[in-house]
Write an enzyme that holds these catalytic residues in place. Structure first.
Site, PDB file in Angstrom:
ATOM      1  N   LYS A 123      -3.107 -10.267   2.649  1.00  0.00           N
ATOM      2  CA  LYS A 123      -4.179 -10.217   3.663  1.00  0.00           C
ATOM      3  C   LYS A 123      -4.774  -8.817   3.748  1.00  0.00           C
ATOM      4  O   LYS A 123      -5.982  -8.635   3.780  1.00  0.00           O
ATOM      5  CB  LYS A 123      -3.642 -10.558   5.062  1.00  0.00           C
ATOM      6  CG  LYS A 123      -3.095 -11.941   5.245  1.00  0.00           C
ATOM      7  CD  LYS A 123      -2.664 -12.156   6.693  1.00  0.00           C
ATOM      8  CE  LYS A 123      -1.383 -11.622   7.086  1.00  0.00           C
ATOM      9  NZ  LYS A 123      -0.499 -10.953   7.492  1.00  0.00           N
ATOM     10  N   ARG A 144       5.917  -3.038  -2.220  1.00  0.00           N
ATOM     11  CA  ARG A 144       4.780  -2.549  -1.427  1.00  0.00           C
ATOM     12  C   ARG A 144       4.969  -1.114  -0.950  1.00  0.00           C
ATOM     13  O   ARG A 144       6.029  -0.721  -0.480  1.00  0.00           O
ATOM     14  CB  ARG A 144       4.589  -3.465  -0.215  1.00  0.00           C
ATOM     15  CG  ARG A 144       3.486  -2.978   0.708  1.00  0.00           C
ATOM     16  CD  ARG A 144       2.880  -4.061   1.538  1.00  0.00           C
ATOM     17  NE  ARG A 144       3.767  -4.718   2.453  1.00  0.00           N
ATOM     18  CZ  ARG A 144       3.408  -5.758   3.205  1.00  0.00           C
ATOM     19  NH1 ARG A 144       2.180  -6.237   3.118  1.00  0.00           N
ATOM     20  NH2 ARG A 144       4.281  -6.322   4.019  1.00  0.00           N
ATOM     21  N   ARG A 190       7.179   0.426   4.277  1.00  0.00           N
ATOM     22  CA  ARG A 190       7.297   0.010   5.684  1.00  0.00           C
ATOM     23  C   ARG A 190       8.748  -0.305   6.023  1.00  0.00           C
ATOM     24  O   ARG A 190       9.464  -0.879   5.197  1.00  0.00           O
ATOM     25  CB  ARG A 190       6.437  -1.242   5.925  1.00  0.00           C
ATOM     26  CG  ARG A 190       4.982  -0.925   6.075  1.00  0.00           C
ATOM     27  CD  ARG A 190       4.096  -2.150   6.067  1.00  0.00           C
ATOM     28  NE  ARG A 190       4.610  -3.288   6.820  1.00  0.00           N
ATOM     29  CZ  ARG A 190       3.917  -4.394   7.055  1.00  0.00           C
ATOM     30  NH1 ARG A 190       2.678  -4.506   6.596  1.00  0.00           N
ATOM     31  NH2 ARG A 190       4.444  -5.394   7.728  1.00  0.00           N
TER      32      ARG A 190
HETATM   33  P1  AMP Z   1       1.871  -7.356   9.656  1.00  0.00           P
HETATM   34  O1  AMP Z   1       1.435  -5.955   9.386  1.00  0.00           O
HETATM   35  O2  AMP Z   1       0.702  -8.272   9.963  1.00  0.00           O
HETATM   36  O3  AMP Z   1       2.787  -7.902   8.599  1.00  0.00           O
HETATM   37  O4  AMP Z   1       2.728  -7.313  11.021  1.00  0.00           O
HETATM   38  C1  AMP Z   1       3.941  -6.593  11.093  1.00  0.00           C
HETATM   39  C2  AMP Z   1       4.722  -6.986  12.339  1.00  0.00           C
HETATM   40  O5  AMP Z   1       3.939  -6.684  13.517  1.00  0.00           O
HETATM   41  C3  AMP Z   1       5.059  -8.468  12.490  1.00  0.00           C
HETATM   42  O6  AMP Z   1       6.214  -8.821  11.750  1.00  0.00           O
HETATM   43  C4  AMP Z   1       5.268  -8.577  13.997  1.00  0.00           C
HETATM   44  O7  AMP Z   1       6.509  -8.012  14.389  1.00  0.00           O
HETATM   45  C5  AMP Z   1       4.175  -7.650  14.549  1.00  0.00           C
HETATM   46  N1  AMP Z   1       2.908  -8.390  14.780  1.00  0.00           N
HETATM   47  C6  AMP Z   1       1.734  -8.247  14.071  1.00  0.00           C
HETATM   48  N2  AMP Z   1       0.799  -9.069  14.552  1.00  0.00           N
HETATM   49  C7  AMP Z   1       1.375  -9.766  15.586  1.00  0.00           C
HETATM   50  C8  AMP Z   1       0.926 -10.786  16.460  1.00  0.00           C
HETATM   51  N3  AMP Z   1      -0.314 -11.307  16.384  1.00  0.00           N
HETATM   52  N4  AMP Z   1       1.806 -11.259  17.412  1.00  0.00           N
HETATM   53  C9  AMP Z   1       3.047 -10.752  17.500  1.00  0.00           C
HETATM   54  N5  AMP Z   1       3.549  -9.806  16.687  1.00  0.00           N
HETATM   55  C10 AMP Z   1       2.726  -9.301  15.723  1.00  0.00           C
END
Ligand code: AMP
Length: 216
Positions: free
Chosen positions: A13, A126, A161
């Site tokens: 994404k 990554r 990360r």
């Molecule tokens: P991402 O960078 O999108 O993979 O998000 C990393 C982490 O951020 C996820 O595993 C969740 O812990 C938190 N997170 C991101 N977006 C959301 C959301 N819409 N609702 C709840 N937690 C989120």
């Protein structure tokens, strides 16, 4: 046309969004990036968020919903990509209310389907730039940085990360199956869902997104 990306963790994404920002004039709203910025600022809220993220759990809806509402209001009509939101049906319902209040109806939801083994391979390779947010993958010739561990675009040192471990990935994947997959049905019922099966690279998926946008 505004875009909402829904996909399992590490499906690409962020990488596709980066290309759409660079080449197609999109604003990128990533809830993961917003949360990582909060963590970086070292606040109590940031520390609480870090624990949840490191455990592969979702952050509470009340925190995320407010963040997204403020960000969308501040875009003043620019076309945007929502990456990482909504992650459950409750957030999708809140987003619907936000869209209604901001008069937004021109959006589609793109699901990126990637098989589990490919995801696992991507997550362990990554590397990200916390400064300009560019995403790399050391397992892929296409997405390797030119110099090990250094961002091609801004020269910042790349990091892995904290939640990109096999253990946390597995938890995040399970959270995705339980909480986020039902969101697809929500948007299918609204006739907003488009499915892209990502068989090769994220570049191919990017091209497919452009094709879909060209048909609208
Ligand atoms: P991402 O960078 O999108 O993979 O998000 C990393 C982490 O951020 C996820 O595993 C969740 O812990 C938190 N997170 C991101 N977006 C959301 C959301 N819409 N609702 C709840 N937690 C989120």
């Amino acid at each position: 046309m505004n875009l909402i990306f829904i996909a399992p963790p590490s499906a690409g994404k962020g990488t596709i969004s980066f290309k759409l920002v660079e080449n197609n004039g999109y604003q990128h709203l990533s809830t993961g990036d917003l949360l990582r910025e909060e963590i970086k600022s070292g606040t109590d809220l940031g520390n609480d968020i870090k624990h949840l993220m490191d455990d592969g759990e979702l952050v509470s809806d009340s925190i995320i919903n407010e963040l997204v509402k403020h960000k969308l209001e501040s875009l003043h009509g620019s076309k945007f990509i929502l990456d990482g939101f909504p992650r459950n049906v409750e957030q999708a319902a809140v987003l619907n209310d936000i869209f209604t209040s901001l008069n937004i109806d021109n959006y589609i939801v793109i699901y990126l389907g990637v098989d589990f083994d490919t995801l696992l391979d991507r997550v362990t390779g990554r590397k990200v730039c916390l400064n300009c947010k560019k995403i790399y993958n050391i397992h892929s010739d296409e997405f390797k940085p030119k110099v090990d561990n250094v961002c091609d675009d801004c020269g910042t040192e790349l990091i892995t990360r904290d939640d990109d471990t096999v253990e946390t990935f597995t938890k995040r994947y399970n959270t995705y199956l339980k909480s986020t997959e039902p969101v697809l049905e929500y948007y299918k019922n609204k006739d907003k869902l488009v499915i892209i099966e990502v068989e090769k690279s994220s570049h191919e998926a990017y091209e497919k997104v452009l094709e879909i946008l060209g048909e609208m």
